[in-house]
Scaffold this motif. Structure first.
Motif, short mmCIF file in Angstrom:
data_model
loop_
_atom_site.label_atom_id
_atom_site.label_comp_id
_atom_site.label_asym_id
_atom_site.label_seq_id
_atom_site.Cartn_x
_atom_site.Cartn_y
_atom_site.Cartn_z
N GLN A 244 0.80 -1.22 0.00
CA GLN A 244 0.00 0.00 0.00
C GLN A 244 0.84 1.28 0.00
N PRO A 245 1.91 1.37 0.81
CA PRO A 245 2.76 2.56 0.70
C PRO A 245 3.41 2.70 -0.68
N VAL A 246 3.76 1.58 -1.31
CA VAL A 246 4.33 1.64 -2.66
C VAL A 246 3.30 2.17 -3.63
N LEU A 247 2.06 1.70 -3.52
CA LEU A 247 0.98 2.18 -4.38
C LEU A 247 0.73 3.67 -4.13
N LYS A 248 0.75 4.07 -2.88
CA LYS A 248 0.59 5.49 -2.53
C LYS A 248 1.71 6.34 -3.12
N ALA A 249 2.93 5.79 -3.06
CA ALA A 249 4.08 6.51 -3.62
C ALA A 249 3.95 6.67 -5.13
N ILE A 250 3.44 5.65 -5.81
CA ILE A 250 3.25 5.75 -7.26
C ILE A 250 2.20 6.80 -7.60
N SER A 251 1.10 6.79 -6.82
CA SER A 251 0.00 7.72 -7.11
C SER A 251 0.39 9.17 -6.85
N ASN A 252 1.22 9.39 -5.82
CA ASN A 252 1.55 10.76 -5.40
C ASN A 252 2.99 11.17 -5.69
N GLN A 253 3.72 10.28 -6.37
CA GLN A 253 5.12 10.56 -6.73
C GLN A 253 5.98 10.84 -5.49
N TYR A 254 5.82 9.98 -4.46
CA TYR A 254 6.67 10.05 -3.28
C TYR A 254 7.85 9.10 -3.49
N PHE A 255 8.93 9.63 -3.96
CA PHE A 255 10.07 8.79 -4.34
C PHE A 255 10.63 8.00 -3.16
N THR A 256 10.89 8.68 -2.06
CA THR A 256 11.53 8.03 -0.92
C THR A 256 10.63 6.97 -0.30
N LEU A 257 9.34 7.27 -0.17
CA LEU A 257 8.39 6.30 0.39
C LEU A 257 8.38 5.03 -0.45
N GLY A 258 8.34 5.16 -1.76
CA GLY A 258 8.34 4.00 -2.63
C GLY A 258 9.62 3.20 -2.55
N ILE A 259 10.76 3.91 -2.53
CA ILE A 259 12.06 3.22 -2.47
C ILE A 259 12.22 2.47 -1.16
N PHE A 260 11.89 3.12 -0.04
CA PHE A 260 12.06 2.48 1.28
C PHE A 260 11.21 1.21 1.38
N ASN A 261 9.93 1.31 1.02
CA ASN A 261 9.05 0.14 1.14
C ASN A 261 9.40 -0.92 0.09
N GLY A 262 9.84 -0.48 -1.08
CA GLY A 262 10.30 -1.44 -2.08
C GLY A 262 11.52 -2.20 -1.60
N LEU A 263 12.45 -1.50 -0.98
CA LEU A 263 13.64 -2.18 -0.44
C LEU A 263 13.27 -3.11 0.71
#
Length: 295
Positions: free
Chosen positions: A247-266
């Motif tokens: 869900q945070p990765v999806l949120k990061a994609i929708s809102n272009q939150y780079f760090t949130l997506g990278i952290f949860n992806g890692l």
């Protein structure tokens, strides 16, 4: 020359009517049997809720100790245990512990369900070429179908929530479990099977005491691949209500939150590495045991 330059297609009205008939038929099926099908999956929902509560409500040092014990039991390797603990500590330090535990609980339930369903189907395939020829095309479709497509019928039948996401993940992840169970049993040495027959073993005794133990390393490889595919599906399943790191990765994609997506992806990568190293080490231990006993 239109036939040469333009591919012949079904009439637009006929194609539209066909699609409409299929959609209306599926909607009618959903209205008629949706509640009954949802009731069948209620025990699965209770199991998933219990697993998630256990992982999120249990104090983190206990969960960390349990994971370390499982890693040690499976691998007998302090480096893997230390790496697993260190990875989870880093994930927790960056405030992703709860989401990680929800993801781990989802993967645990998916893996258990895939084993319970996949191994019997793999055994049936190994015993009959006709069954194998019938099931292989279904597995081909399951493995090549775009993962987003799984969400459409599941959501129409069961709505949005944890169980629909769980079912979509299992459908996506179970083919390696079935294929490698079938392969492992078929690769058992025929001389060993002949020896078992010579000692008067029944079909069940031969499966339980000879084929399954010898096929176990291959089956473990299937479990490993099932876990990896389930983790790959977690982000997509978050679109229909599956909680966790997706869900945070999806949120990061929708809102272009780079760090949130990278952290949860890692964090997902870290979990995948833990599962991969532990399951591979356990499979290697089983392989060595097989070589000692039967070599």
């Amino acid at each position: 020359m239109d036939w040469f330059t333009k591919f012949p297609t079904m009439d637009a009205n006929s194609l539209r009517d066909l699609k409409k008939a299929i959609d209306e038929g599926f909607r009618a099926f959903t209205r008629a049997y949706g509640d009954s099908i949802e009731g069948l999956f209620e025990p699965l929902q209770h199991f998933l809720i219990w697993s998630e509560r256990f992982m999120t409500k249990t104090p983190w040092p206990i969960i960390l100790l349990l994971i370390a014990l499982v890693a040690w039991f499976a691998s007998r390797n302090w480096k893997i245990v230390a790496g697993s603990v260190a990875t989870l500590l880093v994930i927790g330090y960056f405030d992703m512990w709860d989401d990680t535990m929800k993801t781990v609980s989802m993967i645990f339930v998916c893996t258990v369900l895939s084993i319970v369903i996949g191994i019997p189907i793999g055994i049936l395939m190994s015993r009959s070429d006709r069954v194998q020829n019938a099931i292989n095309p279904i597995l081909d479709v399951m493995q090549t179908m775009p993962s987003f497509v799984y969400l459409i019928p599941v959501v129409m039948l069961l709505g949005i929530g944890k169980v629909p996401g769980l079912i979509a993940v299992v459908i996506y992840a179970i083919p390696p479990m079935i294929r490698l169970t079938n392969l492992g049993i078929r690769l058992v040495d025929k001389d060993v099977l002949e020896a078992a027959d010579a000692f008067g073993s029944s079909s069940w005794q031969k499966l339980k005491n000879v084929q399954m133990p010898l096929a176990l390393p291959t089956i473990m490889a299937g479990i490993n691949q099932t876990i990896m595919m389930a983790l790959a599906m977690v982000v997509i399943a978050s679109m229909i209500g599956v909680q966790g790191l997706g869900q945070p990765v999806l949120k990061a994609i929708s809102n272009q939150y780079f760090t949130l997506g990278i952290f949860n992806g890692l964090a997902i990568v870290g979990i995948a590495i833990i599962f991969d190293r532990v399951s591979q080490a356990f499979g290697a231990r089983l392989q060595k045991h097989r070589e000692i006993v039967h070599g």
